[in-house]
Design a protein around this motif. Structure first.
Motif, mmCIF file in Angstrom:
data_model
loop_
_atom_site.group_PDB
_atom_site.id
_atom_site.type_symbol
_atom_site.label_atom_id
_atom_site.label_comp_id
_atom_site.label_asym_id
_atom_site.label_seq_id
_atom_site.Cartn_x
_atom_site.Cartn_y
_atom_site.Cartn_z
ATOM 1 N N SER A 110 0.811 -1.214 0.000
ATOM 2 C CA SER A 110 0.000 0.000 0.000
ATOM 3 C C SER A 110 0.847 1.268 0.000
ATOM 4 O O SER A 110 0.316 2.354 -0.198
ATOM 5 N N THR A 111 2.167 1.154 0.219
ATOM 6 C CA THR A 111 3.024 2.334 0.186
ATOM 7 C C THR A 111 3.507 2.636 -1.234
ATOM 8 O O THR A 111 4.108 3.677 -1.469
ATOM 9 N N HIS A 112 3.238 1.749 -2.162
ATOM 10 C CA HIS A 112 3.654 1.962 -3.549
ATOM 11 C C HIS A 112 2.808 3.078 -4.156
ATOM 12 O O HIS A 112 1.599 3.130 -3.931
ATOM 13 N N PRO A 113 3.418 4.011 -4.930
ATOM 14 C CA PRO A 113 2.659 5.140 -5.481
ATOM 15 C C PRO A 113 1.473 4.717 -6.347
ATOM 16 O O PRO A 113 0.467 5.397 -6.382
ATOM 17 N N ALA A 114 1.578 3.583 -7.045
ATOM 18 C CA ALA A 114 0.479 3.162 -7.901
ATOM 19 C C ALA A 114 -0.743 2.755 -7.081
ATOM 20 O O ALA A 114 -1.859 2.744 -7.593
ATOM 21 N N ALA A 115 -0.557 2.420 -5.828
ATOM 22 C CA ALA A 115 -1.682 2.016 -4.992
ATOM 23 C C ALA A 115 -2.620 3.193 -4.732
ATOM 24 O O ALA A 115 -3.795 3.004 -4.454
ATOM 25 N N ALA A 116 -2.120 4.421 -4.858
ATOM 26 C CA ALA A 116 -2.938 5.597 -4.583
ATOM 27 C C ALA A 116 -3.627 6.130 -5.836
ATOM 28 O O ALA A 116 -4.340 7.114 -5.779
ATOM 29 N N HIS A 117 -3.430 5.467 -6.981
ATOM 30 C CA HIS A 117 -4.016 5.946 -8.228
ATOM 31 C C HIS A 117 -5.528 5.786 -8.211
ATOM 32 O O HIS A 117 -6.057 4.760 -7.812
ATOM 33 N N VAL A 118 -6.201 6.831 -8.659
ATOM 34 C CA VAL A 118 -7.657 6.791 -8.767
ATOM 35 C C VAL A 118 -7.993 6.715 -10.257
ATOM 36 O O VAL A 118 -7.608 7.602 -11.013
ATOM 37 N N PRO A 119 -8.667 5.655 -10.699
ATOM 38 C CA PRO A 119 -8.999 5.521 -12.119
ATOM 39 C C PRO A 119 -9.749 6.733 -12.653
ATOM 40 O O PRO A 119 -10.623 7.273 -11.986
ATOM 41 N N GLY A 120 -9.363 7.177 -13.839
ATOM 42 C CA GLY A 120 -10.029 8.307 -14.471
ATOM 43 C C GLY A 120 -9.425 9.649 -14.151
ATOM 44 O O GLY A 120 -9.939 10.670 -14.590
ATOM 45 N N THR A 121 -8.322 9.693 -13.407
ATOM 46 C CA THR A 121 -7.743 10.977 -13.025
ATOM 47 C C THR A 121 -6.462 11.305 -13.785
ATOM 48 O O THR A 121 -5.919 12.391 -13.614
ATOM 49 N N MET A 122 -5.981 10.395 -14.628
ATOM 50 C CA MET A 122 -4.726 10.628 -15.351
ATOM 51 C C MET A 122 -4.938 11.613 -16.497
ATOM 52 O O MET A 122 -5.958 11.566 -17.189
ATOM 53 N N ASP A 123 -3.995 12.518 -16.683
ATOM 54 C CA ASP A 123 -4.042 13.455 -17.801
ATOM 55 C C ASP A 123 -3.505 12.733 -19.040
ATOM 56 O O ASP A 123 -2.317 12.451 -19.136
ATOM 57 N N ALA A 124 -4.366 12.438 -19.984
ATOM 58 C CA ALA A 124 -3.994 11.659 -21.164
ATOM 59 C C ALA A 124 -3.783 12.543 -22.390
ATOM 60 O O ALA A 124 -3.795 12.060 -23.518
ATOM 61 N N THR A 125 -3.557 13.833 -22.194
ATOM 62 C CA THR A 125 -3.408 14.756 -23.318
ATOM 63 C C THR A 125 -2.247 14.354 -24.222
ATOM 64 O O THR A 125 -2.383 14.356 -25.446
ATOM 65 N N ALA A 126 -1.109 14.005 -23.647
ATOM 66 C CA ALA A 126 0.058 13.633 -24.454
ATOM 67 C C ALA A 126 -0.224 12.373 -25.261
ATOM 68 O O ALA A 126 0.142 12.290 -26.442
#
Length: 54
Positions: free
Chosen positions: A7-23
């Motif tokens: 749970s300390t891994h940064p990916a564990a805190a990812h919330v689906p749908g919040t990534m900026d996919a502009t690039a």
């Protein structure tokens, strides 16, 4: 093989749908544009070769 989730891994805190996919969207649009030009150029070369009798 069992997997454990840290749970300390940064990916564990990812919330689906919040990534900026502009690039990614711009890259995909550029790829589609490039493939359209490449396809058109390929067709033009084939037509030229047919007309030139190659």
């Amino acid at each position: 093989m069992a997997t454990t989730h840290d749970s300390t891994h940064p990916a564990a805190a990812h919330v689906p749908g919040t990534m900026d996919a502009t690039a990614q969207q711009q890259t995909f649009a550029g790829f589609v544009r490039f493939m359209a030009w490449a396809g058109g150029l390929s067709i033009a070369v084939v037509i030229f070769l047919a007309l030139a009798g190659a």
